[in-house]
Design a protein around this motif. Structure first.
Motif, PDB file in Angstrom:
ATOM      1  N   ILE A   1      -3.252   2.550   5.710  1.00 41.71           N
ATOM      2  CA  ILE A   1      -4.687   2.323   5.882  1.00 41.71           C
ATOM      3  C   ILE A   1      -4.921   2.093   7.370  1.00 41.71           C
ATOM      4  O   ILE A   1      -4.277   1.237   7.987  1.00 41.71           O
ATOM      5  N   ILE A   2      -5.849   2.850   7.957  1.00 41.69           N
ATOM      6  CA  ILE A   2      -6.057   2.840   9.407  1.00 41.69           C
ATOM      7  C   ILE A   2      -7.339   2.091   9.738  1.00 41.69           C
ATOM      8  O   ILE A   2      -8.408   2.354   9.162  1.00 41.69           O
ATOM      9  N   ASP A   3      -7.255   1.151  10.676  1.00 41.93           N
ATOM     10  CA  ASP A   3      -8.425   0.469  11.219  1.00 41.93           C
ATOM     11  C   ASP A   3      -9.080   1.410  12.241  1.00 41.93           C
ATOM     12  O   ASP A   3      -8.457   1.792  13.230  1.00 41.93           O
ATOM     13  N   LEU A   4     -10.341   1.781  12.024  1.00 46.90           N
ATOM     14  CA  LEU A   4     -10.984   2.762  12.893  1.00 46.90           C
ATOM     15  C   LEU A   4     -11.267   2.229  14.293  1.00 46.90           C
ATOM     16  O   LEU A   4     -11.353   3.003  15.248  1.00 46.90           O
ATOM     17  N   GLU A   5     -11.414   0.909  14.436  1.00 48.47           N
ATOM     18  CA  GLU A   5     -11.671   0.357  15.768  1.00 48.47           C
ATOM     19  C   GLU A   5     -10.413   0.362  16.626  1.00 48.47           C
ATOM     20  O   GLU A   5     -10.442   0.745  17.796  1.00 48.47           O
ATOM     21  N   THR A   6      -9.299  -0.069  16.031  1.00 51.77           N
ATOM     22  CA  THR A   6      -8.056  -0.151  16.806  1.00 51.77           C
ATOM     23  C   THR A   6      -7.220   1.112  16.725  1.00 51.77           C
ATOM     24  O   THR A   6      -6.301   1.310  17.518  1.00 51.77           O
ATOM     25  N   ARG A   7      -7.538   1.976  15.764  1.00 51.88           N
ATOM     26  CA  ARG A   7      -6.744   3.183  15.500  1.00 51.88           C
ATOM     27  C   ARG A   7      -5.279   2.836  15.204  1.00 51.88           C
ATOM     28  O   ARG A   7      -4.368   3.591  15.510  1.00 51.88           O
ATOM     29  N   GLN A   8      -5.081   1.683  14.574  1.00 52.83           N
ATOM     30  CA  GLN A   8      -3.755   1.223  14.199  1.00 52.83           C
ATOM     31  C   GLN A   8      -3.666   1.081  12.683  1.00 52.83           C
ATOM     32  O   GLN A   8      -4.679   0.860  12.007  1.00 52.83           O
TER      33      GLN A   8
ATOM     34  N   ASN B   1       0.849  -1.182   0.000  1.00 49.32           N
ATOM     35  CA  ASN B   1       0.000   0.000   0.000  1.00 49.32           C
ATOM     36  C   ASN B   1       0.888   1.237   0.000  1.00 49.32           C
ATOM     37  O   ASN B   1       1.764   1.386   0.846  1.00 49.32           O
TER      38      ASN B   1
ATOM     39  N   ILE C   1      -3.064  -0.822   9.375  1.00 42.09           N
ATOM     40  CA  ILE C   1      -3.193  -2.205   8.915  1.00 42.09           C
ATOM     41  C   ILE C   1      -1.971  -2.518   8.076  1.00 42.09           C
ATOM     42  O   ILE C   1      -1.726  -1.874   7.055  1.00 42.09           O
ATOM     43  N   LYS C   2      -1.204  -3.492   8.514  1.00 37.25           N
ATOM     44  CA  LYS C   2       0.045  -3.805   7.823  1.00 37.25           C
ATOM     45  C   LYS C   2      -0.033  -5.211   7.241  1.00 37.25           C
ATOM     46  O   LYS C   2      -0.376  -6.165   7.927  1.00 37.25           O
ATOM     47  N   HIS C   3       0.262  -5.310   5.979  1.00 35.07           N
ATOM     48  CA  HIS C   3       0.282  -6.594   5.297  1.00 35.07           C
ATOM     49  C   HIS C   3       1.580  -6.709   4.523  1.00 35.07           C
ATOM     50  O   HIS C   3       1.980  -5.776   3.834  1.00 35.07           O
TER      51      HIS C   3
END
Length: 204
Positions: free
Chosen positions: A114-121, A110, A123-125
């Motif tokens: 890209i931020i996960d709204l629940e964890t505020r972290q 990416n 997203i790493k792939h």
């Protein structure tokens, strides 16, 4: 450590190859191994410890940028007529005897977070791109993160590869979809060339 094969040294000396290496950090320790090629290869190392292995290629015109965790591994007898790729915590692998046309873009990560709204972290792939042996990619193709293109496959011009392509399959379109199964390709349109014949022999 930088290791250049004798064919690479010969091609640099006679002017049939140009290798540009730009290192942005003085304490960078890349692992670079290049067997040889004819053409133009640009390697930009933005971060430390890039890993680059390139075999004995037919010809090359490619531009790679390496961010943290970027790696490439390209097999022998592959030809690249125009490729741009940036690598961040990801790897591009190409098998032997692949043929890549012009204006190809590979995006194995990416470009932005890209931020996960629940964890505020973030997203790493770790999402690599893998090409098998004897793969043909047509002009102006984009290959996106996390995709694998199987041995003997064909990707038609102007396609966008968003998911895996099965071996010995032709795909085309946006996104790329199967247009023919149980097929492969030859560099010559008039006959089955020696490399294609060798690949067919492997299938027996």
């Amino acid at each position: 450590m930088i290791t250049l094969g004798q064919p690479m040294l010969d091609n640099l000396a006679n002017g049939s190859a140009r290798l540009t290496l730009v290192i942005h950090q003085e304490d960078s320790f890349p692992e670079i191994e290049i067997g040889g090629f004819i053409g133009d290869l640009y390697l930009r190392l933005v971060s430390k410890n890039a890993k680059i292995r390139i075999g004995h290629l037919r010809n090359t015109k490619a531009d790679f940028t390496f961010y943290p965790g970027g790696q490439i591994d390209i097999g022998d007898d592959t030809s690249i007529n125009g490729l741009v790729a940036g690598l961040l915590e990801s790897k591009i692998v190409m098998g032997k005897d692949c043929m890549l046309s012009h204006d190809i873009h590979m995006q194995p990560h990416n470009q932005h977070g890209i931020i996960d709204l629940e964890t505020r972290q973030l997203i790493k792939h770790k999402r690599n791109i893998v090409l098998g042996d004897h793969v043909w990619i047509g002009r102006a193709v984009s290959v996106l993160a996390g995709t694998k293109i199987g041995d003997g496959a064909i990707v038609g011009a102007n396609s966008v590869v968003t998911k895996d392509v099965a071996a010995n399959t032709a795909v085309a379109g946006y996104p790329a979809l199967v247009v023919r199964e149980n097929c492969t390709w030859s560099r010559s349109s008039l006959e089955i060339d020696a490399d294609a014949a060798a690949y067919l022999d492997r299938l027996d």
